[in-house]
Structure formats: structure tokens, C-alpha cells
Design a protein around this motif. Structure first.
Motif, short mmCIF file in Angstrom:
data_model
loop_
_atom_site.label_atom_id
_atom_site.label_comp_id
_atom_site.label_asym_id
_atom_site.label_seq_id
_atom_site.Cartn_x
_atom_site.Cartn_y
_atom_site.Cartn_z
N SER A 89 0.86 -1.18 0.00
CA SER A 89 0.00 0.00 0.00
C SER A 89 0.90 1.23 0.00
O SER A 89 2.12 1.11 0.22
CB SER A 89 -0.90 0.02 1.25
OG SER A 89 -0.10 0.21 2.41
N MET A 91 0.85 3.44 2.31
CA MET A 91 1.34 3.55 3.70
C MET A 91 2.47 2.57 3.98
O MET A 91 3.38 2.89 4.75
CB MET A 91 0.19 3.36 4.70
CG MET A 91 -0.76 4.55 4.82
SD MET A 91 0.02 6.18 4.89
CE MET A 91 1.09 6.05 6.32
N ILE A 94 5.50 4.32 2.62
CA ILE A 94 5.91 5.46 3.45
C ILE A 94 6.54 4.97 4.76
O ILE A 94 7.62 5.42 5.16
CB ILE A 94 4.70 6.39 3.73
CG1 ILE A 94 4.22 7.03 2.42
CG2 ILE A 94 5.05 7.46 4.77
CD1 ILE A 94 2.86 7.72 2.50
N TYR A 115 -1.05 13.69 4.40
CA TYR A 115 -2.09 12.66 4.39
C TYR A 115 -2.30 12.18 5.83
O TYR A 115 -1.34 12.00 6.58
CB TYR A 115 -1.60 11.52 3.49
CG TYR A 115 -2.59 10.41 3.33
CD1 TYR A 115 -3.73 10.57 2.53
CD2 TYR A 115 -2.40 9.18 3.96
CE1 TYR A 115 -4.64 9.55 2.38
CE2 TYR A 115 -3.31 8.15 3.80
CZ TYR A 115 -4.42 8.34 3.02
OH TYR A 115 -5.33 7.33 2.87
N GLU A 159 4.86 16.66 0.99
CA GLU A 159 3.75 16.16 0.16
C GLU A 159 3.32 17.39 -0.62
O GLU A 159 2.92 18.38 -0.02
CB GLU A 159 2.64 15.67 1.10
CG GLU A 159 1.56 14.88 0.41
CD GLU A 159 0.53 14.35 1.44
OE1 GLU A 159 0.94 13.70 2.42
OE2 GLU A 159 -0.65 14.61 1.25
N ASP A 188 6.09 12.70 -1.18
CA ASP A 188 4.90 11.93 -1.53
C ASP A 188 4.34 12.57 -2.81
O ASP A 188 3.83 13.69 -2.79
CB ASP A 188 3.87 11.99 -0.39
CG ASP A 188 2.61 11.18 -0.68
OD1 ASP A 188 2.27 11.01 -1.86
OD2 ASP A 188 1.96 10.74 0.29
N THR A 190 1.99 11.32 -4.85
CA THR A 190 0.72 10.68 -5.23
C THR A 190 -0.19 11.59 -6.05
O THR A 190 -0.75 11.17 -7.06
CB THR A 190 -0.02 10.24 -3.95
OG1 THR A 190 0.81 9.34 -3.23
CG2 THR A 190 -1.34 9.57 -4.27
N PHE A 191 -0.36 12.84 -5.62
CA PHE A 191 -1.35 13.73 -6.27
C PHE A 191 -1.00 14.04 -7.72
O PHE A 191 -1.90 14.25 -8.53
CB PHE A 191 -1.48 15.04 -5.48
CG PHE A 191 -2.55 15.00 -4.42
CD1 PHE A 191 -2.63 13.92 -3.55
CD2 PHE A 191 -3.48 16.01 -4.29
CE1 PHE A 191 -3.61 13.86 -2.57
CE2 PHE A 191 -4.47 15.97 -3.31
CZ PHE A 191 -4.54 14.89 -2.46
N SER A 210 1.19 6.44 -3.55
CA SER A 210 0.11 5.52 -3.30
C SER A 210 -0.34 5.15 -4.71
O SER A 210 -1.02 5.92 -5.39
CB SER A 210 -1.02 6.20 -2.53
OG SER A 210 -2.17 5.36 -2.60
N THR A 212 -2.40 3.15 -5.53
CA THR A 212 -3.86 3.01 -5.44
C THR A 212 -4.56 4.10 -6.25
O THR A 212 -5.67 3.89 -6.75
CB THR A 212 -4.26 3.20 -3.96
OG1 THR A 212 -3.38 2.46 -3.12
CG2 THR A 212 -5.69 2.81 -3.70
N LYS A 213 -3.93 5.25 -6.36
CA LYS A 213 -4.56 6.44 -6.92
C LYS A 213 -4.31 6.49 -8.44
O LYS A 213 -4.79 5.64 -9.15
CB LYS A 213 -4.06 7.69 -6.18
CG LYS A 213 -4.03 7.52 -4.64
CD LYS A 213 -5.39 7.38 -3.99
CE LYS A 213 -5.35 6.92 -2.54
NZ LYS A 213 -4.53 7.70 -1.64
N VAL A 222 -5.05 -1.67 -4.17
CA VAL A 222 -4.29 -0.84 -3.22
C VAL A 222 -2.82 -1.23 -3.35
O VAL A 222 -2.49 -2.42 -3.33
CB VAL A 222 -4.80 -1.09 -1.78
CG1 VAL A 222 -3.89 -0.39 -0.75
CG2 VAL A 222 -6.23 -0.59 -1.61
N GLY A 223 -1.94 -0.24 -3.51
CA GLY A 223 -0.52 -0.54 -3.64
C GLY A 223 0.33 0.70 -3.43
O GLY A 223 -0.18 1.82 -3.42
N LEU A 340 -8.86 8.81 -4.42
CA LEU A 340 -8.76 9.78 -5.50
C LEU A 340 -8.03 9.12 -6.65
O LEU A 340 -7.55 7.99 -6.52
CB LEU A 340 -8.02 11.04 -5.02
CG LEU A 340 -6.60 10.85 -4.50
CD1 LEU A 340 -5.57 11.29 -5.51
CD2 LEU A 340 -6.38 11.59 -3.21
C1 PLP Z 1 -3.97 7.53 -0.37
C2 PLP Z 1 -2.74 8.28 -0.01
C3 PLP Z 1 -1.74 7.68 0.78
C4 PLP Z 1 -1.88 6.29 1.36
O1 PLP Z 1 -1.90 5.32 0.37
P1 PLP Z 1 -2.61 3.88 0.55
O2 PLP Z 1 -2.35 3.23 -0.77
O3 PLP Z 1 -4.06 4.14 0.83
O4 PLP Z 1 -1.93 3.21 1.68
C5 PLP Z 1 -0.60 8.41 1.03
N1 PLP Z 1 -0.45 9.68 0.57
C6 PLP Z 1 -1.40 10.28 -0.17
C7 PLP Z 1 -1.18 11.67 -0.65
C8 PLP Z 1 -2.57 9.61 -0.48
O5 PLP Z 1 -3.51 10.22 -1.22
#
Ligand code: PLP
Length: 395
Positions: A89, A91, A94, A115, A159, A188, A190-191, A210, A212-213, A222-223, A340
Motif C-alpha cells: 500500500s 502507507m 511510506i 495525508y 507532500e 509523496d 501521489t497527487f 500511493s 492506489t490512486k 491498493v498498492g 482519488l
Molecule cells: C492515499 C494516499 C496515501 C496512502 O496510500 P494507501 O495506498 O491508501 O496506503 C498516502 N499519501 C497520499 C497523498 C494519499 O492520497
């Protein structure tokens, strides 16, 4: 098969071809799912060579699997990083990175908007349980970051852009502060996804997703993935091996499949989000809109400089807690859900949902006001997204 130098190819081409391997035994164009816990050795000598590392072949799926390796290689290539590792995931990525980089008595400069689960990891586990010093700093101000650095600082954790106000940190300027020191800049990402922002190119040492997004993009897995310099990522593998938060082969397969359309999706998310942000900014029921692509964003110039697009996620404020709840109950197209980066538009009201357990004063201090709405704009026809929000805001 001829080999290309991926760094010389266009970015959309790299998204498809980096890390892509044709199955050597069957010629299968798509990598099969190596849904196996263990790998058989031909003889004792081969087993010994695999464990000593002289033979790079596979041993056991916690120690490496072709599906996760292909994904890690692709994301590392997309961020111009030397190496990458997959995790179960975001997390998991991280926490394992942080357990690797800091120990008791070390100091971390952390962005004051992170986050929620990352905030909890830093505050409850790293600080309260393991004695890591954490300073929460407004990382949108480089001078404040500089002032927070101490002799025992080991990590600056960013982030950018961050929830809920899409506040940004100048990655290059902050990385510059760490030149000639032991401090690692961890971002981070992710966004923005690798498509719009490449922290390693800007001087960061580790970039985390993440997956996942946006990397997965389809809301079915989820990853997490961390990429960066080999001298951090390779030793991090030992922590992954010991702590064990691996990504499974099937999840890696889904992410490898989802990421192929990253360029198309990110362009569409960005185009739709900008139109939605502009619509919301002019709406009588909306008090404020936070999106890095709006000229009204205080760091619009930084956004244009360090990102090649503005992404698909934004937040905005309506007048009250009740109005926020009413909006949630009135949307018809947008899915009322956290997360997201999905192809579907997702909407949530943090004050009544993700942050409902936080005391009001603390919640508001972290920027999550009663009327704050988080919107992950999908790739539907933008007119439909706008019409849905408009009817729900007027309800
Ligand atoms: C969702 C998210 C996470 C956590 O990721 P998971 O895959 O849910 O463990 C960390 N940072 C940001 C910015 C996120 O949007």
C-alpha cells in the motif's frame, strides 16, 4: 527483441515500454501473473547461487517476483530514478522508507499538511513510540524549512500539493538546502503521479506513490511504490524483506495494466479538473476553491514551474457543515467515496467523514473546515460533472 534507450523516447512511449517484458517461454505479449509463493531450483548449486546473489533468479515472492519487479522498473524509469520497490500500500511504502531512514534520536522536518495516516505514523509511531523528533513546518516557505534544520535532521518529508488547500513546497529549493549533508528529501508524489511531477529530477532523494490512486487509476487495487537513488532503494530492500509489506503479483499485474493509460488519463483529469475548478470559482454557493491550476492559487507560479500539469484533485469550501452534508446527499453522478485518482469522479466531505473523529478546533487548525469538500475529478464528460455539481450545490 531490440532494446531501446528509454531515456531517449517520448514520455508516453516510455509509459508503455519501460519495464515491459514479453514472456520468454510462451511469447505472451502481456506478462503472465506469476501467482506463486516460491520458485523451484534446478539443483542445490543453483539454490545456493540464488541465495548468495551470484545468480539473480527468483527464490521466494517476499524476496522478489517478476510482476512487482516489472512495475518497479517502469515507475523508476518514469521518474528518472535509479531504482524502485513495490509495497502492499502507499502507507507500507511510506512507513518502510521512514523506518529505513530514521532511528531514535534523529530529527525529521515534516510538512504541516500531510495525508492523515502519514501524520499519524509520524506522530504516534515515530515520535511517541520510537523517539524520533518531528517538527511540523509550513514547507511552502523555504526559509522556515531552512530554520528548522538541526544537526540531527535526517529527513525532510514533503507532500506537494497537499490536502486540503493544495499548498505546495518548492522541491528544488528545499533539496538545495540538503547539498553536502546527510539529509534526505522524501516526497509523496501521489497527487501529481509521475506524469506531472518528477521529484528526483528536482533534487529529491526518494519519491513515493500511493499507486492506489493515479498509477492504478481504476479504483480496483491498493498498492505503493518508492523510487529513488540506488544507494537508498537497494538497502531499503532489506527492510522490505524483514518487515514484509510486499505487493502481491496480481495487484502488480493490475497496476501494470492500469498505468499503461497514465498519459491519456492524466491529460483528461487535468483538463476536466481545470474546467470544474473554474466553474466552482464562479459559483454563488462556493466560498473558495483550492486548485494549483487556478491563477488565484497563491503558488500558481511554482505550480507552473515544478509540475507539467495540475492534476485532477481539488478541494473547495461551501458555507457550512450542513451544506456540505446536503451536497454529499444531492450528487447523483459523483460517487460519494474517499480515495482519488479514479477514472470516476469521487467526492467526500472530510468534516463529516474522514476527519469526523478529530476535535473541531484541531481539525480546523489543519485546514479541514466544516464546509471543505474534496473532489477527485474523473474522466467523464466534463459537462456532466459540472451539471451534477451545479444541481447538488443548488439543492
Ligand atoms: C492515499 C494516499 C496515501 C496512502 O496510500 P494507501 O495506498 O491508501 O496506503 C498516502 N499519501 C497520499 C497523498 C494519499 O492520497
Amino acid at each position: 527483441m531490440k532494446k531501446h534507450d528509454f531515456s531517449k523516447l517520448g514520455y508516453s512511449t516510455r509509459i508503455l515500454h519501460a519495464g515491459h517484458k514479453v514472456d520468454p517461454t510462451t511469447g505472451s505479449h502481456t506478462m503472465p501473473i506469476y501467482q506463486t509463493s516460491t520458485f523451484v531450483f534446478e539443483d542445490a548449486d543453483q539454490g545456493a547461487a540464488r541465495f548468495s546473489g551470484t545468480d539473480p533468479g527468483y527464490k521466494y515472492s517476499r524476496l522478489g517476483n517478476p510482476n512487482t519487479d516489472a512495475l518497479a522498473e517502469k515507475i523508476a524509469a518514469l521518474e528518472n530514478a535509479e531504482a524502485g520497490l513495490c509495497f502492499g500500500s502507499g502507507m507500507a511504502a511510506i512507513s518502510t522508507v521512514m523506518f529505513h531512514l530514521v532511528k531514535t534520536g534523529d530529527h525529521v522536518v515534516a510538512a504541516d499538511a500531510l495525508y492523515g495516516a502519514t501524520f499519524a505514523l509520524f506522530e504516534k509511531t515515530l515520535k511517541n513510540k520510537y523517539g524520533v523528533e518531528i517538527d511540523w513546518v509550513d514547507t511552502s516557505d523555504v526559509e522556515k524549512v531552512k530554520a528548522a534544520i538541526k544537526p540531527n535532521t535526517r529527513v525532510i518529508y514533503l507532500e506537494t500539493p497537499a490536502n486540503p488547500t493544495m499548498k505546495m513546497a518548492d522541491i528544488a529549493a528545499i533539496a538545495e538546502l540538503t547539498k553536502g549533508t546527510e539529509i534526505k528529501v522524501v516526497v509523496d508524489n501521489t497527487f501529481m503521479s509521475p506524469y506531472f511531477q518528477r521529484p528526483i529530477d528536482l533534487g529529491a532523494h526518494v519519491s513515493i506513490h500511493s499507486a492506489t490512486k493515479y498509477i492504478g487509476g481504476h479504483g480496483d487495487v491498493v498498492g505503493g511504490i518508492a523510487v529513488g537513488y540506488a544507494n537508498i532503494i537497494k538497502p531499503l530492500f532489506a527492510d522490505l524483506k524483514e518487515i514484509g509489506p510486499i505487493m502481491g503479483p496480481f495487484d502488480a499485474f493490475l497496476l501494470n495494466r492500469g498505468v499503461r493509460t497514465l498519459a491519456l488519463r492524466m491529460e483528461k483529469h487535468n483538463e476536466n479538473a481545470l474546467k470544474v475548478a473554474e466553474f466552482l470559482e464562479g459559483h454563488p454557493e462556493v466560498e473558495a476553491v483550492y486548485y494549483p491550476g487556478l491563477k488565484s492559487h497563491p503558488q500558481y507560479e511554482l505550480a507552473k514551474k515544478q509540475m507539467s500539469g495540475f492534476g485532477g484533485t481539488l478541494s473547495f469550501e461551501v458555507k457550512s457543515f450542513e451544506k456540505g452534508k446536503k451536497l454529499m446527499n444531492s450528487v447523483k453522478l459523483a460517487h460519494l467515496a474517499v480515495s482519488l485518482g479514479d477514472v470516476h469522479t469521487l467526492i467526500q466531505h472530510p468534516a463529516s467523514m474522514t476527519h469526523a473523529i478529530m476535535p473541531k478546533a484541531e481539525r480546523e487548525a489543519s485546514g479541514v473546515t466544516d464546509g471543505l469538500i474534496r473532489l477527485s475529478v474523473g474522466i467523464e464528460d466534463v459537462e456532466d460533472i459540472i451539471a451534477d455539481l451545479d444541481q447538488a450545490l443548488r439543492a
